[in-house]
Design a protein around this motif. Sequence first.
Motif, mmCIF file in Angstrom:
data_model
loop_
_atom_site.group_PDB
_atom_site.id
_atom_site.type_symbol
_atom_site.label_atom_id
_atom_site.label_comp_id
_atom_site.label_asym_id
_atom_site.label_seq_id
_atom_site.Cartn_x
_atom_site.Cartn_y
_atom_site.Cartn_z
ATOM 1 N N TRP A 141 -15.360 -5.862 -20.368
ATOM 2 C CA TRP A 141 -14.746 -4.894 -19.465
ATOM 3 C C TRP A 141 -14.547 -5.464 -18.066
ATOM 4 C CZ3 TRP A 141 -12.060 -1.156 -21.219
ATOM 5 C CH2 TRP A 141 -12.386 -0.545 -22.427
ATOM 6 N N GLN A 142 -15.517 -6.244 -17.573
ATOM 7 C CA GLN A 142 -15.332 -6.802 -16.235
ATOM 8 C C GLN A 142 -14.224 -7.844 -16.219
ATOM 9 O OE1 GLN A 142 -16.544 -9.925 -14.601
ATOM 10 N NE2 GLN A 142 -17.339 -10.995 -16.398
ATOM 11 N N HIS A 147 -17.333 -3.750 -29.514
ATOM 12 C CA HIS A 147 -17.195 -2.344 -29.886
ATOM 13 C C HIS A 147 -16.795 -2.105 -31.341
ATOM 14 C CE1 HIS A 147 -17.926 -1.192 -25.798
ATOM 15 N NE2 HIS A 147 -16.870 -1.836 -25.343
ATOM 16 N N LEU A 193 -18.856 -1.869 -13.002
ATOM 17 C CA LEU A 193 -18.017 -2.801 -13.746
ATOM 18 C C LEU A 193 -16.807 -3.232 -12.915
ATOM 19 C CD1 LEU A 193 -18.031 -1.172 -17.306
ATOM 20 C CD2 LEU A 193 -18.959 -3.418 -16.720
ATOM 21 N N SER A 194 -16.246 -2.299 -12.163
ATOM 22 C CA SER A 194 -15.064 -2.603 -11.352
ATOM 23 C C SER A 194 -15.405 -3.562 -10.217
ATOM 24 C CB SER A 194 -14.467 -1.307 -10.781
ATOM 25 O OG SER A 194 -14.049 -0.450 -11.818
ATOM 26 N N LEU A 235 -14.190 -7.518 -26.297
ATOM 27 C CA LEU A 235 -14.275 -6.066 -26.521
ATOM 28 C C LEU A 235 -14.162 -5.711 -28.000
ATOM 29 C CD1 LEU A 235 -12.199 -4.754 -23.482
ATOM 30 C CD2 LEU A 235 -14.686 -4.722 -23.794
ATOM 31 N N ALA A 279 -20.149 -6.427 -23.932
ATOM 32 C CA ALA A 279 -19.291 -5.331 -23.463
ATOM 33 C C ALA A 279 -19.108 -5.406 -21.954
ATOM 34 C CB ALA A 279 -19.889 -3.986 -23.862
ATOM 35 N N LEU A 305 -19.297 2.642 -25.719
ATOM 36 C CA LEU A 305 -18.425 2.433 -24.567
ATOM 37 C C LEU A 305 -19.170 2.773 -23.280
ATOM 38 C CD1 LEU A 305 -15.173 4.093 -25.962
ATOM 39 C CD2 LEU A 305 -15.491 1.651 -25.496
ATOM 40 N N TRP A 361 -18.752 2.664 -14.493
ATOM 41 C CA TRP A 361 -17.400 2.122 -14.334
ATOM 42 C C TRP A 361 -17.210 1.531 -12.936
ATOM 43 C CZ3 TRP A 361 -14.404 0.725 -18.058
ATOM 44 C CH2 TRP A 361 -14.444 1.399 -19.293
ATOM 45 N N ALA A 417 -10.802 -10.938 -22.770
ATOM 46 C CA ALA A 417 -11.277 -9.557 -22.775
ATOM 47 C C ALA A 417 -11.067 -8.912 -24.136
ATOM 48 C CB ALA A 417 -10.557 -8.750 -21.694
#
Length: 297
Positions: free
Chosen positions: A190-191, A57, A74-75, A53, A186, A64, A71, A49
Amino acid sequence: MKSSIQRAGYVIAGTVFAILWASASAATKIGLLAAQPFMIAIARFAVAATVMLVIAHLVMGQRLPAGWQLWKRLSIYGFLNVGLYLGLYVVAMQNVSAGLGTLFVATNPVLITVMGAVWYKQPVGWSTVVSFMLCIVGMLLASYPLLGESYATPAGLTVLFLSMLSYSAGSIYFARQDWGELHILAINGWQTLIGGLCVVPFAVFFHEGTANTFDGRFWGAVLWLAIAVSVVAMLLWLYLLRDNPIKASAWLFLCPIAGFAIAAVLMDEPLSWHTGVGVLLVMVGLYIVQRRRAISR
């Protein structure tokens, strides 16, 4: 000349992808010699991760994620595709051979097709049923001799199959969501981070200090899984998909063969006619699904 170079680059990319992807099971088995499964998973997710990231970024300057809905997606994706899938996978690999681990992973396109049809209440064609049955029979046949030689257990195979179902559900969920302009790197970064956080409570609950020796085997396995598999292999896969999704899927046929070869060399796992016939049945099942996708397009 340019087309020849491009073709050579495509073949090299596909071959390297298949080998790296297939090496994940053997790397996990090596890591398990030094640490508990959840410790390996968390370290892998943290490294992968961070790399993705930072690239997305800081290097590429991607924005972002913005908004609660993004979000939330992604969660859910991180829980299914990383937390649950790879969490169960690394637990299963305690009681499953590296070769079988790769063989099960290779069946994901078939499981995705079957689950997608059931999930969205679409008719399941005969080709889907046949491919699914071929994969199941192939996996059972390849597993049979290993059960008697302590290279696999029924419980381990069950957990491994459940992990594949989670991955397939995550893939279907990902394909059906609107990710806006969020870059794929990204999304994966994030995941992976969110999925890793889902595993932390289990790592704390099952933690045994004496069961973890953070030696060369642990860090070698973690860095290989994080960098070579989660980052490099994934980027190669995206490159192959961008060129031609149908052609890219063909490289999945090489993964079971590479997986059993790597397991035999590194882990001294036995090979038999059961292995060969089982892998062949799975490959035929994969071929039927890929051919069906190609025709439907």
